[in-house]
Design an enzyme around this catalytic site. Structure first.
Site, PDB file in Angstrom:
ATOM      1  N   GLY A 251      -4.820-107.212 -46.904  1.00 54.58           N
ATOM      2  CA  GLY A 251      -3.813-108.242 -47.146  1.00 54.58           C
ATOM      3  C   GLY A 251      -4.174-109.359 -48.086  1.00 54.58           C
ATOM      4  N   PRO A 290      -8.941-103.512 -47.263  1.00 62.60           N
ATOM      5  CA  PRO A 290      -8.293-104.131 -48.429  1.00 62.60           C
ATOM      6  C   PRO A 290      -7.686-103.084 -49.362  1.00 62.60           C
ATOM      7  CG  PRO A 290     -10.682-104.133 -48.719  1.00 62.60           C
ATOM      8  CD  PRO A 290     -10.417-103.514 -47.369  1.00 62.60           C
ATOM      9  N   GLY A 291      -6.536-103.397 -49.912  1.00 64.95           N
ATOM     10  CA  GLY A 291      -5.887-102.513 -50.879  1.00 64.95           C
ATOM     11  C   GLY A 291      -5.697-103.245 -52.205  1.00 64.95           C
ATOM     12  N   ARG A 292      -4.634-104.050 -52.252  1.00 66.55           N
ATOM     13  CA  ARG A 292      -4.270-104.772 -53.473  1.00 66.55           C
ATOM     14  C   ARG A 292      -5.436-105.527 -54.121  1.00 66.55           C
ATOM     15  NH1 ARG A 292       0.909-106.765 -54.143  1.00 66.55           N
ATOM     16  NH2 ARG A 292       1.171-106.577 -51.889  1.00 66.55           N
ATOM     17  N   ARG A 328       7.832-103.142 -58.277  1.00 64.21           N
ATOM     18  CA  ARG A 328       7.663-104.389 -57.511  1.00 64.21           C
ATOM     19  C   ARG A 328       8.706-105.460 -57.836  1.00 64.21           C
ATOM     20  NH1 ARG A 328       3.681-107.236 -57.933  1.00 64.21           N
ATOM     21  NH2 ARG A 328       3.616-107.907 -55.774  1.00 64.21           N
ATOM     22  N   TYR A 332      10.661-106.493 -54.574  1.00 60.77           N
ATOM     23  CA  TYR A 332      10.274-107.757 -53.935  1.00 60.77           C
ATOM     24  C   TYR A 332      10.532-108.958 -54.826  1.00 60.77           C
ATOM     25  CZ  TYR A 332       6.953-104.253 -51.972  1.00 60.77           C
ATOM     26  OH  TYR A 332       6.344-103.143 -51.446  1.00 60.77           O
ATOM     27  N   CYS A 360      19.533 -97.044 -65.252  1.00 61.31           N
ATOM     28  CA  CYS A 360      20.914 -97.480 -65.082  1.00 61.31           C
ATOM     29  C   CYS A 360      21.099 -98.243 -63.766  1.00 61.31           C
ATOM     30  CB  CYS A 360      21.831 -96.268 -65.122  1.00 61.31           C
ATOM     31  SG  CYS A 360      21.550 -95.285 -66.586  1.00 61.31           S
ATOM     32  N   GLU A 361      20.491 -99.420 -63.680  1.00 58.93           N
ATOM     33  CA  GLU A 361      20.589-100.298 -62.509  1.00 58.93           C
ATOM     34  C   GLU A 361      20.367-101.715 -63.015  1.00 58.93           C
ATOM     35  OE1 GLU A 361      20.713 -99.515 -59.122  1.00 58.93           O
ATOM     36  OE2 GLU A 361      20.425 -97.344 -59.288  1.00 58.93           O
ATOM     37  N   TYR A 388       0.273-100.876 -55.998  1.00 60.50           N
ATOM     38  CA  TYR A 388       1.679-100.722 -55.607  1.00 60.50           C
ATOM     39  C   TYR A 388       2.589-100.566 -56.821  1.00 60.50           C
ATOM     40  CZ  TYR A 388      -0.334-102.131 -51.188  1.00 60.50           C
ATOM     41  OH  TYR A 388      -1.125-102.189 -50.072  1.00 60.50           O
TER      42      TYR A 388
END
Ligand SMILES: *Cc1c(COP(=O)(O)O)cnc(C)c1O
Length: 431
Positions: A251, A290-292, A328, A332, A360-361, A388
Site C-alpha cells: 500500500g 508491496p506492489g506499486r 488509471r 480512478y 470511443c469513450e 497497475y
C-alpha cells in the site's frame, strides 16, 4: 540541465533524466526505443526497481522478514524474474498469477495467496505446489480451504486478514481497511475465527495479516493498523493460538505529481519497527506485500501525438495510447505526469491540452489541462506507469496490448512483443 514546460529535471522519477535534450531511462534514449519497437511502448528501468526494493531491504535489515512483491501491480515475467532473483517472494491473487510465479522459479514457500474469492480449484493448485501461506478473508473461505486440504491429506498454512478499520486516507476505490470494505474479518470476530481455524484438521495457523489500501502517503495509518493488528495478536495468543508471522500488507504510495511526499520505505519501516519493538513483538517474523512502490515509478509509457485538435472550449491532443493501455485515469481519475521525449526549444509556444486516446469513450483521457509545446508526430512519455497499467491493460476497441522493454544500463531488452490481432482472435471461432 534542461527545463521543459516548467518541469525541472529533478522532479523526474529516479533513473529517468534528460541527457542532451532527450529523455532517457538509465543510459538509453527513449526516442530510439520508440523507433525500434513502435508506440505505445512501456519502458522500465531495472535499476529503479532494484533501488525501490533496496529501500525495503534496508528498512527490514537484521529482522527475520519476507518481502512478497504483490504481482498484480505488474505481472510481466521479466519484472517478476528481476524481483525474485533479488530475493523477493510473491503475493498472488489468482491461480493464473500462481502459474506466472512458478514460471519465474520463485520458491513456492515464498508465495502468499491473497484475495477474497479463491476457488476450490485455485486452492488445490496452491496446496499441490506447497505455497507458504493462504491469506484468508472470511469464515466461509476458511471452511472450504479446510475441506479441500483434508481431501488432499494436507494442512493448509493460513493467516487471517483482519480489517483494522483504519482510514488509509486514499481514493475510496483503493481503500481496503475500513468496515464498509469487502476485505478481511472485523476485529470483534478475529479471536473466534482463529479459535475455529486452530481446531480445523485441514488448517495450520501460521500468521496474521492486514492490508489497508493503496497509494498511502502517510505513516499514521500504518502505525494505527499495526497497533490494531498487535492488539489482535495479543488476544489470539491469550486464547492459546500461536502466531508465527505478522504480515502488514502493501500500500505504500509513490510520487505521481512530482510533489507528493510519501515516506521512503526505509523511513517508514524504521518508524514501524520502533513501534513493534516498543510493544514487545520485535522478534516476530515480518512479511510485507508491496506492489506499486516497487515498480510504479520505474516505468513510463511512450506515446506518439497523432493529431492536434484545438477547440473553442478545450484543446485536445490525440495520442496513440489510450485507456486500454493506461486505465488509471479513467478508473480512478488518477494523475500521471506527461512530458516530451525530445523537448522543443524553450521559446516554442505551448498550449494547454487535454491528452486523450483514440478509444470511443469520453472517459478515455490520460491527462487534463497539460501545458505542452508539441507537434503531431512528437513523442510523449507518461510517467509513473510501471504499476497497475500493463497488468490492467485490455483489448477494448481491438487494440493490441503494448510492447514492453526493460532497460538495464545502456542495454534494452524487449520483454513483451506487441500483441497482434491474430493473438487477440486466436481463441475465437466463427459459426
Ligand atoms: C493490491 C494488494 C497489495 C499491494 O498493494 P500496493 O498498493 O500495490 O502496494 C498487497 N496486498 C494485498 C492483499 C493486495 O490486495
Amino acid at each position: 540541465m534542461t527545463t521543459t514546460a516548467g518541469l525541472p529535471d529533478s522532479t523526474l522519477p529516479p533513473f529517468f533524466s534528460y541527457q542532451d535534450q532527450a529523455l532517457h531511462a538509465e543510459g538509453v534514449p527513449l526516442q530510439r526505443l520508440a523507433e525500434e519497437h513502435g508506440t505505445p511502448l512501456f519502458v522500465y528501468s531495472r535499476a529503479a526497481i532494484l533501488d525501490a526494493l533496496a529501500a525495503y531491504q534496508r528498512g527490514l535489515a537484521g529482522r527475520e522478514h519476507l518481502i512478497c512483491y504483490a504481482m498484480k501491480a505488474n505481472s510481466s515475467l521479466a519484472i517478476l524474474q528481476t524481483l525474485v532473483q533479488a530475493g523477493c517472494g510473491l503475493d498472488i491473487v489468482s491461480g493464473g498469477e500462481l502459474e506466472r510465479a512458478l514460471a519465474v522459479g520463485v520458491s513456492p514457500d515464498k508465495i502468499i495467496f491473497s484475495g477474497v474469492g479463491k476457488t476450490r480449484a485455485e486452492m488445490r493448485q496452491a496446496l499441490q505446489v506447497g505455497i507458504g501461506c493462504f491469506n484468508v478473508e472470511s469464515r466461509a473461505e476458511l471452511d472450504v480451504l479446510d475441506e479441500v486440504a483434508r481431501e488432499m491429506g494436507l494442512r493448509a498454512p493460513v493467516s487471517v486478514r483482519v480489517n483494522p478499520n483504519v482510514d488509509a486516507k486514499t481514493h475510496p476505490y483503493i481503500s481496503t481497511g475500513l468496515k464498509g470494505n469487502k476485505f478481511g474479518i472485523a476485529q470483534e470476530d478475529v479471536v473466534e475465527t482463529y479459535r475455529h481455524a486452530a481446531a480445523c484438521a485441514g488448517l495450520r495457523v501460521v500468521g496474521i495479516d492486514c492490508h489497508i489500501g493503496s497509494q498511502i502517503t502517510q505513516t499514521g495509518p500504518y502505525l494505527d493498523a499495526m497497533d490494531r493488528v498487535l492488539d489482535a495478536v495479543e488476544s489470539i495468543e491469550a486464547a492459546g493460538v500461536k502466531i508465527e508471522h505478522i504480515d502488514f500488507g502493501g500500500g505504500l504510495g509513490i510520487d505521481y505529481q512530482g510533489n507528493d511526499n510519501p515516506p521512503a520505505a526505509d523511513a517508514l519501516w524504521q518508524a514501524l519497527l520502533q513501534r513493534l519493538d516498543a510493544r514487545g513483538f520485535g522478534d516476530r517474523k515480518i512479511c510485507i506485500e508491496p506492489g506499486r512502490s516497487l515498480v510504479g515509478n520505474a516505468g513510463a509509457c511512450l506515446t506518439e501525438v497523432l493529431f492536434l485538435k484545438p477547440g473553442e472550449q478545450k484543446n485536445f491532443l490525440i495520442v496513440d495510447a489510450a485507456m486500454n493501455d493506461l486505465p488509471r485515469p479513467a478508473m480512478y481519475q488518477a494523475f500521471h505526469r506527461i512530458v516530451p521525449v525530445q523537448p522543443r526549444a524553450a521559446d516554442a509556444s505551448s498550449t494547454v491540452w487535454d491528452v486523450v486516446g483514440p478509444v470511443c469513450e469520453s472517459g478515455d483521457w490520460i491527462g487534463r489541462d497539460r501545458e505542452l509545446a508539441v507537434h503531431s508526430g512528437d513523442l510523449l512519455a507518461v510517467l509513473s506507469a510501471g504499476a497497475y497499467c500493463m497488468s490492467m491493460a485490455s483489448n477494448y476497441n481491438t487494440r493490441g496490448r503494448a510492447a514492453e522493454v526493460l532497460v538495464d544500463g545502456t542495454q534494452a531488452h524487449l520483454i513483451r512483443a506487441r500483441e497482434s490481432v491474430a493473438d487477440q482472435t486466436r481463441l475465437e471461432r466463427l459459426l
